[in-house]
Design an enzyme around this catalytic site. Structure first.
Site, PDB file in Angstrom:
ATOM      1  N   TRP A 357      35.535  36.481  47.066  1.00 23.65           N
ATOM      2  CA  TRP A 357      36.983  36.273  46.890  1.00 23.65           C
ATOM      3  C   TRP A 357      37.778  37.488  47.359  1.00 23.65           C
ATOM      4  O   TRP A 357      38.985  37.424  47.556  1.00 23.65           O
ATOM      5  CB  TRP A 357      37.320  35.958  45.419  1.00 23.65           C
ATOM      6  N   ASP A 358      37.092  38.592  47.592  1.00 24.46           N
ATOM      7  CA  ASP A 358      37.726  39.809  48.092  1.00 24.46           C
ATOM      8  C   ASP A 358      38.581  39.512  49.327  1.00 24.46           C
ATOM      9  O   ASP A 358      39.642  40.105  49.530  1.00 24.46           O
ATOM     10  CB  ASP A 358      36.676  40.852  48.515  1.00 24.46           C
ATOM     11  N   GLU A 488      34.082  41.296  35.008  1.00 19.52           N
ATOM     12  CA  GLU A 488      32.699  40.811  34.847  1.00 19.52           C
ATOM     13  C   GLU A 488      31.988  41.457  33.659  1.00 19.52           C
ATOM     14  O   GLU A 488      30.813  41.199  33.441  1.00 19.52           O
ATOM     15  CB  GLU A 488      31.918  41.037  36.135  1.00 19.52           C
ATOM     16  N   LYS A 601      36.199  45.900  33.216  1.00 19.30           N
ATOM     17  CA  LYS A 601      35.687  46.433  34.486  1.00 19.30           C
ATOM     18  C   LYS A 601      36.793  46.573  35.527  1.00 19.30           C
ATOM     19  O   LYS A 601      36.880  47.551  36.248  1.00 19.30           O
ATOM     20  CB  LYS A 601      34.611  45.485  35.016  1.00 19.30           C
ATOM     21  N   GLN A 602      37.618  45.534  35.638  1.00 18.69           N
ATOM     22  CA  GLN A 602      38.633  45.534  36.702  1.00 18.69           C
ATOM     23  C   GLN A 602      39.819  44.679  36.272  1.00 18.69           C
ATOM     24  O   GLN A 602      39.714  43.897  35.327  1.00 18.69           O
ATOM     25  CB  GLN A 602      38.033  44.999  37.985  1.00 18.69           C
TER      26      GLN A 602
HETATM   27  C1  BGC Z   1      33.435  42.764  41.644  1.00 21.48           C
HETATM   28  C2  BGC Z   1      33.850  41.442  42.254  1.00 21.48           C
HETATM   29  C3  BGC Z   1      33.748  41.551  43.759  1.00 21.48           C
HETATM   30  C4  BGC Z   1      32.369  42.026  44.196  1.00 21.48           C
HETATM   31  C5  BGC Z   1      32.279  42.286  45.685  1.00 21.48           C
HETATM   32  C6  BGC Z   1      32.036  43.132  42.126  1.00 21.48           C
HETATM   33  O1  BGC Z   1      31.679  44.374  41.600  1.00 21.48           O
HETATM   34  O2  BGC Z   1      33.426  42.671  40.236  1.00 21.48           O
HETATM   35  O3  BGC Z   1      35.177  41.144  41.886  1.00 21.48           O
HETATM   36  O4  BGC Z   1      34.013  40.304  44.333  1.00 21.48           O
HETATM   37  O5  BGC Z   1      32.059  43.240  43.541  1.00 21.48           O
HETATM   38  O6  BGC Z   1      33.200  43.266  46.086  1.00 21.48           O
END
Ligand code: BGC
Length: 774
Positions: A357-358, A488, A601-602
């Site tokens: 999804w990035d 996550e 986490k984000q």
């Molecule tokens: C992130 C995801 C991301 C993936 C690839 C993961 O660490 O939590 O949001 O899509 O890395 O960049």
């Protein structure tokens, strides 16, 4: 943090060779041109620690899934971009001794990534074990003007001897992925061929039968005169080379030009690959290094003319942003709708080089404003072409009636990810794909996209959401159970606010699009209804009902949207209370500990507030920012940029700047001690977003470009360009004012809440504000 690189506005510079940094530098100095890419490996032999890495866009291998405990619905394979035959290799011997920087002494070592012109340069003096000294200078580029080719100029000058220099330019097909699940090799080499100064290798991937032709053609000169003495050929089952020996005197300039061509069956018939690779190399070598190099540099100058950001008064920030823009443009050029952007691009193997999804959430906002609209359109078409696979993916999980769930990780539309809490539950990715369609149309004005492609995708996605929720009798509302949000560090939660928010938005937007296409283009509308078997009587009604009764967790005491149901039951600790020695928590805590903690986490709730900011007043944004920022550990590189944009929005410029720096120099300064694995390509787009959307305050509202520029204290001036509805708008912000220029065309934009009409090429000056009022 490892700060061994020099600050420089346009270049990344490493002075002095330290083998400890080599793998990190191999990532940082990587090259790419959209069609292929490679780590900055040395051409000559290197026996120290290195990750040899060459990658061809779109060429992957379905590596059989390896998991501890199989769950129904898991994909059979994880797609991996392939570490491909190495065509840059040139073994060098000086009086029969191999030049190997792990074994000889180096003086004046300097490695430069010239980001302005797109090439890698290396120079050093090597002192061999036998005392022979040579000066070496190497220039390498992957041609942006002719993406199937690359070129190397390898120059040697003996400094204290007369003797034999031997070059063995080669192509080596005996390569391996570091991340192979079963330690297998993924290539079959079908043919090798060597003739004087040339070598060819035809390779085919196992399982999927992608074919790639690799070729090299060399020219040698001594003191500017061609050297044509016949070389010795080497032809192995997976290797081709030429041994070129010559005698040189002290001070002679010996130059080897090596041209490489890489042609794949994605673009040519497999049966003709070798023939076409040869033809390509004949043309390339005939054109010659300098002319190719000029065309390549011109292409980079064109790219920079749209995408450069200039910062005055802060060289680290300037270098950081250019590094990010450079790598994004090396990774994806938008020429081919079958290609996408892996989180590590062509710089390493982690994440398999697949699509996340990035792309929609981060890369598209960058490309949409800095590159011609076809670049973003191709990224959208990529997902459009995967719609059928997304429908099948949802069917595997039990959804019906054309509901589409796009994969978390994919190469060809099929899901590759194999952790149930992400594969089945991190479904918010569907929302990012829908949002990207909306974002593309509002930036480009390409309304036709919706009828031609977009609406089918939106219907599939909305159907998924409508089936993924269920009506809770207890709440008398629709709930969404068992999801993983962008954060996550929480799995299998109920009613993740972000996922539910974007799901609701998707359904509302789809309904709106259906209405507008029905009005504007009834024929097309009827075609879509038939194609998607859309039930006009029941589906819109159901979606509306869900939207009206969607449940969102909320704490009325603190007036906070809760990240998920029960979030406040967790022990509420702030990141400021965390022992720095325990960070990053994902390297110090058990997974169980992480899941039970409140640490994020984000960006999660804040990701939603960022996307739909216009729905919230400043006080609400501020309250949520304060609450969630103090609990976020930013252990995904995708996170700080979103927080930085919101910090700027609420006027906390010091915080915005601090978060910006963290994204911008994440790789150059190796904040997380992991850059040797590759660069964080997709989050690089977030750095751009932090400046343009954060400090510049760029938004698009009701079809109009809005700006609310502020300036970080440390900067004297900064400027950026935005391509909006086909017009390039140049924005320069200094301590006193904002200068706006629309190139070649008129434009109306809104600045600090007021509309301003820009005449073509006439700069308007507006006094800078230090605070955004509402
Ligand atoms: C992130 C995801 C991301 C993936 C690839 C993961 O660490 O939590 O949001 O899509 O890395 O960049």
């Amino acid at each position: 943090m490892n700060k061994y690189l020099k600050n420089n506005e346009w270049n990344i510079v490493e002075e002095g060779f330290d083998p400890k940094n080599h793998k990190a530098s191999e990532s940082i100095f990587s090259l790419g041109n959209g069609h292929m890419g490679q780590r900055a490996n040395f051409e000559e032999r290197y026996t120290g620690k290195s990750l040899q890495g060459n990658y061809v866009a779109g060429i992957y291998y379905p590596d059989k899934t390896r998991v501890g405990w199989w769950k129904n619905g898991y994909p059979e394979y994880f797609a991996k971009v392939l570490n491909s035959p190495n065509w840059i290799g040139i073994d060098v011997q000086i009086n029969h001794d191999y030049l190997d920087l792990a074994k000889c002494k180096t003086e004046n070592f300097r490695r430069v990534l010239n980001m302005k012109e797109g090439y890698l340069q290396r120079s050093f003096v090597a002192v061999m074990a036998n005392g022979n000294k040579v000066k070496v200078e190497v220039i390498r580029f992957l041609n942006m003007a002719q993406p199937e080719t690359g070129a190397i100029k390898y120059s040697i000058t003996p400094l204290n001897f007369n003797g034999e220099i031997s070059f063995t330019p080669f192509i080596d097909g005996d390569v391996k992925n570091e991340d192979a699940n079963y330690n297998e090799k993924f290539w079959n080499i079908l043919e090798t061929e060597t003739i004087d100064f040339e070598g060819y290798l035809l390779s085919q991937t196992k399982k999927l039968d992608f074919s790639v032709g690799f070729g090299m053609k060399c020219q040698v000169e001594i003191n500017g005169e061609p050297f044509t003495e016949a070389p010795t050929h080497i032809k192995g089952p997976k290797y081709v080379g030429n041994i070129i020996k010559l005698n040189a005197k002290e001070g002679d300039s010996v130059v080897l030009y090596k041209y490489g061509a890489v042609l794949s069956s994605l673009n040519h018939p497999a049966s003709e690959l070798l023939k076409l690779t040869k033809q390509k190399l004949v043309e390339t070598a005939k054109t010659g290094f300098e002319t190719l190099f000029e065309a390549h540099k011109n292409k980079w100058s064109e790219i920079w003319s749209h995408s450069d950001i200039q910062i005055q008064g802060d060289i680290e920030a300037q270098q950081g942003i250019r590094f990010n823009i450079f790598h994004l443009n090396q990774t994806y050029t938008g020429e081919d709708e079958r290609l996408n952007i892996g989180p590590k691009g062509f710089t390493g193997e982690k994440y398999g080089g697949s699509t996340y999804w990035d792309t929609e959430a981060y890369c598209i906002p960058f490309f949409i404003s800095t590159a011609p609209s076809k670049v973003t359109r191709n990224l959208l078409i990529y997902r459009y072409k995967h719609l059928q696979k997304a429908i099948e993916n949802a069917q595997k999980l039990g959804f019906t009636n054309g509901a589409a769930l796009y994969p978390m990780v994919t190469m060809n539309g099929e899901e590759c990810h194999n952790e149930w809490e992400i594969t089945f539950e991190e479904i918010h990715r569907n929302g990012a794909i829908a949002f990207a369609i909306f974002n593309y149309i509002r930036h480009t004005g390409d309304d036709n996209y919706l009828a031609e492609y977009g609406l089918e995708v939106l219907i599939g996605i909305s159907r998924f959401w409508s089936q993924r929720v269920n009506y809770s009798e207890a709440k008398k509302q629709y709930v969404m159970l068992g999801v993983t949000g962008p954060n996550e560090y929480e799995n299998n939660v109920n009613n993740n606010w972000y996922t539910s928010t974007i799901a609701k938005w998707c359904m509302e937007y789809t309904l709106q699009c259906i209405e507008s296409i029905k009005k504007q283009n009834f024929t097309k509308y009827s075609e879509i209804v038939t194609k998607t078997k859309f039930n006009e009587a029941t589906e819109p009604k159901k979606w509306k009902d869900i939207c009206d009764k969607f449940y969102f967790p909320y704490d009325s005491d603190q007036k906070i949207f809760l990240q998920q149901e029960g979030y406040l039951d967790k022990e509420q600790v702030l990141t400021s209370q965390l022992d720095p020695a325990q960070r990053p928590i994902n390297q110090h805590w058990s997974w169980d500990h992480i899941l039970r903690s409140c640490f994020i986490k984000q960006a999660d709730v804040l990701q939603g507030i960022y996307l739909f900011e216009e729905n919230y007043d400043l006080e609400t944004i501020k309250r949520h920012f304060d609450f969630y920022e103090s609990r976020t550990v930013h252990e995904s590189s995708l996170s700080p940029c979103v927080h930085s944009i919101l910090a700027a929005r609420i006027g906390d410029m010091p915080k915005a700047y601090k978060l910006y720096l963290r994204t911008s120099r994440l790789d150059i300064d190796d904040y997380n001690h992991e850059v040797h694995e590759g660069l964080h390509i997709t989050s690089m787009a977030g750095t751009w977003m932090s400046i343009v959307e954060g400090f510049g305050g760029k938004r698009v509202l009701h079809g109009k470009l809005h700006l609310n520029p502020l300036i970080p204290e440390k900067w004297d001036e900064y400027s950026f360009k935005i391509l909006f509805k086909g017009v390039d708008i140049l924005v320069t912000v200094n301590k006193q004012q904002v200068n706006l220029t629309a190139k070649n065309h008129p434009a109306t934009i809104n600045i600090y809440g007021n509309d301003i009409d820009l005449k073509p090429d006439k700069t308007e000056n507006i006094a800078l504000r230090t605070k955004i009022e509402s």
